[in-house]
Design a protein around this motif. Structure first.
Motif, PDB file in Angstrom:
ATOM      1  N   PRO A 285     -10.014  -4.043  -0.279  1.00 23.64           N
ATOM      2  CA  PRO A 285      -9.479  -4.815   0.784  1.00 23.64           C
ATOM      3  C   PRO A 285     -10.684  -4.967   1.701  1.00 23.64           C
ATOM      4  O   PRO A 285     -11.600  -4.246   2.071  1.00 23.64           O
ATOM      5  N   GLN A 286     -10.417  -6.128   2.577  1.00 19.41           N
ATOM      6  CA  GLN A 286     -11.427  -6.250   3.322  1.00 19.41           C
ATOM      7  C   GLN A 286     -11.174  -5.727   4.852  1.00 19.41           C
ATOM      8  O   GLN A 286     -12.123  -5.515   5.536  1.00 19.41           O
ATOM      9  N   ALA A 287     -10.012  -5.707   5.031  1.00 19.31           N
ATOM     10  CA  ALA A 287      -9.469  -5.063   6.317  1.00 19.31           C
ATOM     11  C   ALA A 287      -8.035  -4.411   6.182  1.00 19.31           C
ATOM     12  O   ALA A 287      -7.378  -4.749   5.205  1.00 19.31           O
ATOM     13  N   ILE A 288      -7.632  -3.432   7.046  1.00 21.47           N
ATOM     14  CA  ILE A 288      -6.602  -2.646   6.987  1.00 21.47           C
ATOM     15  C   ILE A 288      -5.926  -2.491   8.414  1.00 21.47           C
ATOM     16  O   ILE A 288      -6.557  -2.555   9.454  1.00 21.47           O
ATOM     17  N   TYR A 289      -4.569  -2.900   8.508  1.00 16.29           N
ATOM     18  CA  TYR A 289      -3.770  -3.162   9.974  1.00 16.29           C
ATOM     19  C   TYR A 289      -2.629  -2.164   9.781  1.00 16.29           C
ATOM     20  O   TYR A 289      -2.221  -2.147   8.709  1.00 16.29           O
ATOM     21  N   PHE A 290      -2.452  -1.585  10.917  1.00 14.08           N
ATOM     22  CA  PHE A 290      -0.934  -0.824  11.093  1.00 14.08           C
ATOM     23  C   PHE A 290      -0.399  -1.340  12.228  1.00 14.08           C
ATOM     24  O   PHE A 290      -0.953  -1.535  13.377  1.00 14.08           O
ATOM     25  N   ALA A 291       0.860  -1.711  12.427  1.00 15.03           N
ATOM     26  CA  ALA A 291       1.896  -1.844  13.187  1.00 15.03           C
ATOM     27  C   ALA A 291       3.011  -0.901  13.094  1.00 15.03           C
ATOM     28  O   ALA A 291       3.659  -0.747  11.975  1.00 15.03           O
TER      29      ALA A 291
END
Ligand code: GLA
Length: 359
Positions: free
Chosen positions: A18-24
């Motif tokens: 993956p190029q980026a990881i986000y969390f919400a």
């Protein structure tokens, strides 16, 4: 799952990193229920559980949506973005991407996406808002749009309106975007001005009780309440129970926040209880399971206040409980709830966390 395991899952799914990881996060609302879409006040907080989104671009002009929670895989061409049929889960993220396109941003590449969430599904703790806000944040970076967190919340809300068919207010997405550890958000849903209020309470915890009720608030009933209350308020028909709930709940919410800031937690709790009664009698969004759960809680010594939270019908209650009363609370409320409904409740001691972020 931790981010290492999530990265491995992404590699397994897509054969690349993956190029980026986000969390919400998901959210729980302490008071101010069914007021947001009429421009009232709400007082939610972000939870420590939520949704992760991992993504990487691809070279085949496809948006690919996969989830470790749901088996259905979805693939959409970047030139054919429109709502998916059959209430498909991928409408939540797709609807957010569509908002960027509507605002003139151009997708020149496809993206492979993997979602994983630990918000209990169907519990009314905003698992869908978490997906939306994580996606809105990821594509803010993809497009270099530079939107602030309030704008990300609006994008999530519009996705819900246009792609999921729910005419929701801004509360859930706002809490998921703007949450702050150990704080609740006192939000004016008319102006979107907000204030972060500390809720680290000495000797008291926020306890969430999941009814596991099969009666969900469906989009039809929710949209009905939106319509009924709007019409009554527009006519200034304040004897109408829907309008009466709005007026009284707005007052309770401002009073509750004022009480909390003065350290008068007992008043806060009383107002929570009154909020439940108003949602039960005037707004009619509780139902037997939520009523049984709240009524059981009200009997326990050491419960400061207890009410339904979120959209209603099924889902959860939120209670403020003194530390020493928590074991009794879980045992007694669980027992009484089971006896009345035949269902098994589940309890979480809430950890109030931060809003959306790139991990
Ligand atoms: C749902 C909606 C919110 C809000 C609550 C009720 O969670 O998504 O916008 O209206 O119900 O307060």
């Amino acid at each position: 799952m931790d981010t290492k395991e999530l990265k491995q899952a992404f590699e397994k799914t897509y054969g690349k990193q993956p190029q980026a990881i986000y969390f919400a996060p998901g959210r729980v609302n302490l008071i101010g229920e069914h007021t947001d879409y009429n421009g009232g006040y709400v007082f939610p907080c972000a939870l420590s559980f939520g949704t992760y989104l991992l993504l990487a671009e691809n070279n085949d002009n496809k948006l690919r949506f996969q989830s470790l929670n749901i088996s259905e895989k979805v693939e959409v061409s970047i030139n054919d973005i429109r709502p998916l049929p059959n209430r498909c889960w991928a409408n939540y993220p797709l609807g957010c991407i569509a908002q960027y396109i509507n605002r003139g941003f151009q997708l020149i590449k496809g993206y492979d996406m993997l979602f994983w969430g630990n918000v209990p599904a169907g519990a009314g703790l905003s698992s869908s808002a978490a997906i939306e806000v994580a996606t809105a944040c990821a594509f803010n970076d993809v497009f270099g749009a530079g939107y602030d967190k309030t704008e990300l919340a609006k994008i999530g809300q519009l996705s819900e309106h246009e792609y999921a068919g729910v005419n929701c207010g801004i509360m859930d997405q706002f809490a998921s975007a703007q949450g702050k550890k150990d704080h609740a958000i006192f939000l004016n849903c008319q102006t979107l001005e907000f204030q972060l209020v500390p809720v680290k309470l000495e000797g008291i915890k926020v306890v969430i009780a999941n009814t596991h009720s099969p009666h969900k608030l469906d989009s039809g009933t929710y949209n009905d309440r939106v319509k009924e209350s709007r019409e009554a308020l527009a006519k200034k028909d304040y004897t109408n129970p829907r309008a009466r709930h709005f007026i009284s709940e707005v007052k309770r919410t401002t009073d509750a926040v004022e009480a909390l800031q003065k350290g008068d937690i007992a008043t806060f709790g009383r107002l929570m209880n009154q909020s439940h009664v108003s949602l039960r009698d005037d707004y009619e969004v509780t139902g037997p399971e939520l009523d049984a759960m709240a009524e059981a809680a009200w009997k326990i010594d050491g419960v400061i206040g207890s009410r339904m939270t979120g959209g209603g019908f099924g889902g959860c209650t939120v209670s403020l409980v003194k530390d020493e009363a928590i074991p009794t609370f879980i045992e007694q409320v669980g027992k009484e709830y089971k006896a009345k409904t035949g269902l098994t409740a589940e309890f979480y001691v809430a950890e109030i966390g931060d809003g959306v972020k790139r991990v």
